[in-house]
Design a protein around this motif. Structure first.
Motif, PDB file in Angstrom:
ATOM      1  N   ALA A  21       0.830  -1.208   0.000  1.00 10.27           N
ATOM      2  CA  ALA A  21       0.000   0.000   0.000  1.00 10.27           C
ATOM      3  C   ALA A  21       0.863   1.256   0.000  1.00 10.27           C
ATOM      4  CB  ALA A  21      -0.925  -0.005   1.211  1.00 10.27           C
ATOM      5  N   GLU A  22       1.942   1.240   0.779  1.00  5.23           N
ATOM      6  CA  GLU A  22       2.819   2.404   0.823  1.00  5.23           C
ATOM      7  C   GLU A  22       3.525   2.601  -0.517  1.00  5.23           C
ATOM      8  OE1 GLU A  22       4.931   5.737   2.361  1.00  5.23           O
ATOM      9  OE2 GLU A  22       3.002   4.771   2.716  1.00  5.23           O
ATOM     10  N   ALA A  23       3.957   1.504  -1.119  1.00  5.89           N
ATOM     11  CA  ALA A  23       4.597   1.603  -2.444  1.00  5.89           C
ATOM     12  C   ALA A  23       3.606   2.137  -3.481  1.00  5.89           C
ATOM     13  CB  ALA A  23       5.124   0.229  -2.861  1.00  5.89           C
ATOM     14  N   THR A  24       2.360   1.687  -3.383  1.00  5.22           N
ATOM     15  CA  THR A  24       1.323   2.175  -4.301  1.00  5.22           C
ATOM     16  C   THR A  24       1.098   3.669  -4.121  1.00  5.22           C
ATOM     17  OG1 THR A  24       0.225   0.014  -4.270  1.00  5.22           O
ATOM     18  CG2 THR A  24      -1.087   1.907  -5.005  1.00  5.22           C
ATOM     19  N   ARG A  25       1.035   4.104  -2.873  1.00  2.00           N
ATOM     20  CA  ARG A  25       0.836   5.538  -2.602  1.00  2.00           C
ATOM     21  C   ARG A  25       1.987   6.363  -3.177  1.00  2.00           C
ATOM     22  NH1 ARG A  25       2.466   9.555   0.533  1.00  2.00           N
ATOM     23  NH2 ARG A  25       4.110   8.241   1.454  1.00  2.00           N
ATOM     24  N   ARG A  42      -5.204  10.169  -7.757  1.00  2.00           N
ATOM     25  CA  ARG A  42      -5.330  10.651  -6.378  1.00  2.00           C
ATOM     26  C   ARG A  42      -6.217   9.724  -5.543  1.00  2.00           C
ATOM     27  NH1 ARG A  42      -5.438  15.987  -8.847  1.00  2.00           N
ATOM     28  NH2 ARG A  42      -7.725  15.969  -8.791  1.00  2.00           N
ATOM     29  N   SER A  43      -7.238   9.129  -6.177  1.00  9.04           N
ATOM     30  CA  SER A  43      -8.120   8.202  -5.463  1.00  9.04           C
ATOM     31  C   SER A  43      -7.379   6.928  -5.064  1.00  9.04           C
ATOM     32  CB  SER A  43      -9.332   7.845  -6.339  1.00  9.04           C
ATOM     33  OG  SER A  43     -10.133   8.974  -6.586  1.00  9.04           O
ATOM     34  N   VAL A  44      -6.561   6.404  -5.967  1.00  8.28           N
ATOM     35  CA  VAL A  44      -5.778   5.206  -5.659  1.00  8.28           C
ATOM     36  C   VAL A  44      -4.787   5.505  -4.526  1.00  8.28           C
ATOM     37  CG1 VAL A  44      -4.065   3.566  -6.540  1.00  8.28           C
ATOM     38  CG2 VAL A  44      -6.019   4.213  -7.962  1.00  8.28           C
ATOM     39  N   ALA A  47      -6.675   5.838  -1.205  1.00  7.30           N
ATOM     40  CA  ALA A  47      -7.107   4.536  -0.694  1.00  7.30           C
ATOM     41  C   ALA A  47      -5.932   3.767  -0.102  1.00  7.30           C
ATOM     42  CB  ALA A  47      -7.763   3.729  -1.810  1.00  7.30           C
ATOM     43  N   ALA A  48      -4.788   3.841  -0.762  1.00 12.55           N
ATOM     44  CA  ALA A  48      -3.595   3.153  -0.260  1.00 12.55           C
ATOM     45  C   ALA A  48      -3.152   3.740   1.078  1.00 12.55           C
ATOM     46  CB  ALA A  48      -2.470   3.256  -1.290  1.00 12.55           C
ATOM     47  N   GLU A  49      -3.181   5.074   1.196  1.00 11.00           N
ATOM     48  CA  GLU A  49      -2.792   5.699   2.462  1.00 11.00           C
ATOM     49  C   GLU A  49      -3.756   5.338   3.580  1.00 11.00           C
ATOM     50  OE1 GLU A  49      -1.988  10.081   4.496  1.00 11.00           O
ATOM     51  OE2 GLU A  49      -1.719   9.803   2.338  1.00 11.00           O
ATOM     52  N   LEU A  50      -5.051   5.336   3.283  1.00  6.93           N
ATOM     53  CA  LEU A  50      -6.033   4.971   4.307  1.00  6.93           C
ATOM     54  C   LEU A  50      -5.804   3.545   4.808  1.00  6.93           C
ATOM     55  CD1 LEU A  50      -9.529   6.415   3.312  1.00  6.93           C
ATOM     56  CD2 LEU A  50      -8.205   6.864   5.374  1.00  6.93           C
ATOM     57  N   PHE A  51      -5.537   2.616   3.892  1.00  9.65           N
ATOM     58  CA  PHE A  51      -5.288   1.233   4.300  1.00  9.65           C
ATOM     59  C   PHE A  51      -4.056   1.146   5.194  1.00  9.65           C
ATOM     60  CE2 PHE A  51      -3.107  -2.820   3.779  1.00  9.65           C
ATOM     61  CZ  PHE A  51      -4.117  -3.715   4.121  1.00  9.65           C
ATOM     62  N   GLU A  52      -2.985   1.806   4.768  1.00  6.85           N
ATOM     63  CA  GLU A  52      -1.745   1.742   5.546  1.00  6.85           C
ATOM     64  C   GLU A  52      -1.944   2.354   6.939  1.00  6.85           C
ATOM     65  OE1 GLU A  52       1.872   2.653   7.414  1.00  6.85           O
ATOM     66  OE2 GLU A  52       0.572   4.224   6.614  1.00  6.85           O
ATOM     67  N   ARG A  53      -2.619   3.473   7.022  1.00 15.21           N
ATOM     68  CA  ARG A  53      -2.786   4.172   8.304  1.00 15.21           C
ATOM     69  C   ARG A  53      -3.723   3.415   9.251  1.00 15.21           C
ATOM     70  NH1 ARG A  53      -0.873   9.112   8.938  1.00 15.21           N
ATOM     71  NH2 ARG A  53      -2.381   9.510  10.600  1.00 15.21           N
ATOM     72  N   THR A  54      -4.730   2.733   8.706  1.00 18.18           N
ATOM     73  CA  THR A  54      -5.678   2.045   9.577  1.00 18.18           C
ATOM     74  C   THR A  54      -5.212   0.648   9.995  1.00 18.18           C
ATOM     75  OG1 THR A  54      -6.890   1.286   7.614  1.00 18.18           O
ATOM     76  CG2 THR A  54      -7.707   3.267   8.720  1.00 18.18           C
ATOM     77  N   THR A  55      -4.083   0.175   9.458  1.00 15.77           N
ATOM     78  CA  THR A  55      -3.578  -1.148   9.838  1.00 15.77           C
ATOM     79  C   THR A  55      -2.206  -1.097  10.505  1.00 15.77           C
ATOM     80  OG1 THR A  55      -2.622  -1.474   7.625  1.00 15.77           O
ATOM     81  CG2 THR A  55      -4.860  -2.300   7.999  1.00 15.77           C
ATOM     82  N   ARG A  56      -1.615   0.067  10.573  1.00 11.81           N
ATOM     83  CA  ARG A  56      -0.282   0.168  11.190  1.00 11.81           C
ATOM     84  C   ARG A  56      -0.375   0.258  12.701  1.00 11.81           C
ATOM     85  NH1 ARG A  56       1.776   6.433  10.628  1.00 11.81           N
ATOM     86  NH2 ARG A  56       1.493   6.082   8.383  1.00 11.81           N
ATOM     87  N   ARG A  57       0.736  -0.005  13.391  1.00 13.74           N
ATOM     88  CA  ARG A  57       0.859   0.255  14.821  1.00 13.74           C
ATOM     89  C   ARG A  57       1.639   1.565  14.979  1.00 13.74           C
ATOM     90  NH1 ARG A  57       3.728  -4.277  17.519  1.00 13.74           N
ATOM     91  NH2 ARG A  57       1.676  -5.157  17.980  1.00 13.74           N
ATOM     92  N   TYR A  58       1.050   2.504  15.661  1.00 15.53           N
ATOM     93  CA  TYR A  58       1.652   3.825  15.790  1.00 15.53           C
ATOM     94  C   TYR A  58       2.648   3.836  16.951  1.00 15.53           C
ATOM     95  CZ  TYR A  58      -1.731   5.609  12.452  1.00 15.53           C
ATOM     96  OH  TYR A  58      -2.461   5.840  11.307  1.00 15.53           O
ATOM     97  N   GLY A  59       3.861   4.265  16.672  1.00 19.04           N
ATOM     98  CA  GLY A  59       4.892   4.322  17.693  1.00 19.04           C
ATOM     99  C   GLY A  59       4.757   5.528  18.600  1.00 19.04           C
ATOM    100  N   LYS A  60       5.569   5.552  19.611  1.00 20.06           N
ATOM    101  CA  LYS A  60       5.547   6.659  20.566  1.00 20.06           C
ATOM    102  C   LYS A  60       5.956   7.957  19.870  1.00 20.06           C
ATOM    103  CE  LYS A  60       7.553   8.224  24.936  1.00 20.06           C
ATOM    104  NZ  LYS A  60       8.509   7.922  26.031  1.00 20.06           N
ATOM    105  N   PRO A  61       5.106   8.995  19.938  1.00 22.86           N
ATOM    106  CA  PRO A  61       5.446  10.272  19.288  1.00 22.86           C
ATOM    107  C   PRO A  61       6.521  11.034  20.071  1.00 22.86           C
ATOM    108  CG  PRO A  61       3.065  10.035  19.673  1.00 22.86           C
ATOM    109  CD  PRO A  61       3.759   9.006  20.505  1.00 22.86           C
ATOM    110  N   GLU A  62       7.051  12.050  19.436  1.00 22.64           N
ATOM    111  CA  GLU A  62       8.004  12.947  20.080  1.00 22.64           C
ATOM    112  C   GLU A  62       7.283  14.224  20.515  1.00 22.64           C
ATOM    113  OE1 GLU A  62      11.179  12.265  20.647  1.00 22.64           O
ATOM    114  OE2 GLU A  62      11.131  10.324  19.596  1.00 22.64           O
ATOM    115  N   PHE A  63       7.794  14.851  21.565  1.00 21.54           N
ATOM    116  CA  PHE A  63       7.243  16.145  21.959  1.00 21.54           C
ATOM    117  C   PHE A  63       7.574  17.196  20.897  1.00 21.54           C
ATOM    118  CE2 PHE A  63       6.650  14.544  26.278  1.00 21.54           C
ATOM    119  CZ  PHE A  63       5.497  15.215  26.656  1.00 21.54           C
TER     120      PHE A  63
END
Length: 410
Positions: A21-25, A42-44, A47-63
């Motif tokens: 999905a990231e490669a597609t984006r 832009r639609s493709v 869609a690829a970004e939405l899939f990647e963002r909704t299935t990833r594990r988000y790491g600890k952010p920085e201040f």
């Protein structure tokens, strides 16, 4: 298969698809791809970004707070760890101030240990930096703490607050945001009982569950209805291999996130639909705002089981503090012993986590304080998050806290 292990397996299985999905984006947003500026392209990509963002594990952010503004001038800020234990680090946001400037009040901001990282308070820290020497508790993800480092319960939390106050020294001011209001009040009460010289000069409690019997919210009702045993049976799991905290009992972050999002599921669905639309329309600013918010909101940490269950039991089910029955390592906690620590409570008019009056209940408990050392602020038109972040916090709540701290400094 245990549920936590199944979650990890599912995350691993989806890893190749996230990479695709990231490669597609990247392909459909590349300047050399003629489709990148077409509705189809832009639609493709969207869609690829939405899939990647909704299935990833988000790491600890920085201040990411490298500077602040004082007197119209940009001042460099350096973040560093000044105290550390397995379950908590104390961060100091040191400002590069001229030596001629008089010292500002020291403020310890106790972040909630309730699923999100301390960076959820980035806006809080940013607003308090110009007028205070700011320290922040940075709680550790329990799945990253080896079993050999021991357990962490509510008593340990109170001890951590006390140790931090001892490290910072006398004359400090402490601010508890939401969940830590109870252990912070308990720590200050115990220090007052001991006539500890490091007892803080003031204590600000914001949107905290001091007495959840007052105007109970859906969260409070759930705890009362289910009881502690239900939570122990249904949400406590063992950390799977290969995390450092392997076999530690925790309340997993992904379960907490499920609970957070289910409270306003329609809002989150609409937000992601809008992200797709913004990406297709080329509205980069709106898309960036979505990414910024959800990169923080979706980053969650595991909580130690003993801390979580004791909090549910003592704070939300049995209400031990407002009933005068809370103890710390067998010793009774007596808020009425507080006579020298000024108290400010802050609540939000539309708070759906801590109802109106729940935090203000601390005033009745701290009966030993003179009326001149107590203050309450009810902020109109804000929910729970707005009590410690957002435009109204910066414009109205933060200045109110700063004035209170200055009034009771030294």
């Amino acid at each position: 298969m245990p549920f936590y292990q199944f979650y990890e397996f599912n995350h691993a299985v989806l890893a190749p698809w996230r990479a695709i999905a990231e490669a597609t984006r990247l392909n459909f947003t590349h300047a050399f791809n003629p489709l990148s500026e077409t509705p189809l392209g832009r639609s493709v990509a969207a869609a690829a970004e939405l899939f990647e963002r909704t299935t990833r594990r988000y790491g600890k952010p920085e201040f990411g707070l490298s500077e602040t503004t004082i007197g119209g001038k940009k001042i460099a800020v350096k973040e560093r760890i000044v105290w550390q234990k397995p379950f908590c680090s104390l961060l100091h946001f040191s400002r590069d101030l001229p030596k001629s400037r008089s010292a500002d009040p020291t403020l310890i901001i106790v972040a909630p240990m309730s699923g999100h990282y301390a960076t959820l308070l980035r806006g809080t820290v940013e607003a308090m930096l110009p007028d205070h020497e700011v320290f922040v508790t940075d709680w550790t993800d329990a799945r990253m703490v080896p079993l050999a480092d021991g357990h962490f319960d509510l008593d340990d939390y109170v001890d951590t607050i006390t140790d931090i106050l001892h490290h910072v020294g006398p004359g400090a001011h402490i601010m508890a945001v939401c969940q830590p209001s109870v252990p912070v009040l308990a720590a200050v009460a115990l220090m007052a009982q001991d006539e500890d010289p490091d007892t803080p000069a003031s204590m600000t409690l914001m949107g905290g569950p001091i007495d959840t019997r007052i105007n109970p919210t859906a969260v409070n009702d759930l705890a009362q209805k289910k009881g502690t045993d239900w939570f122990a049976d249904n949400v406590i799991m063992k950390v799977p291999f290969p995390h450092p905290g392997f076999m530690r009992s925790v309340y997993p972050g992904f379960l907490q996130l499920t609970g957070f999002m289910s409270m306003n599921l329609d809002r989150h669905v609409l937000a992601h639909r809008d992200l797709f639309r913004h990406l297709v329309e080329g509205d980069g600013d709106s898309a960036d705002k979505h990414r910024e918010f959800y990169d923080e909101y979706l980053a969650v940490m595991d909580l130690s089981a003993e801390f979580y269950l004791q909090t549910v039991d003592k704070v939300f089910v049995r209400h031990l503090l407002p009933k005068g029955k809370m103890t710390h390592r067998g010793r009774k906690v007596r808020p009425q012993a507080i006579t020298k620590t000024a108290l400010l409570t802050v609540e939000g008019e539309h708070d759906d986590i801590s109802g109106i009056g729940q935090t203000q209940a601390a005033h009745k408990l701290c009966s030993g304080l003179a009326d001149t050392m107590k203050a309450h602020h009810l902020q109109e038109n804000v929910g729970h998050y707005g009590v410690f972040n957002g435009s109204r916090f910066k414009a109205e709540i933060a200045p109110r806290i700063a004035r209170f701290i200055r009034q009771h400094a030294g």
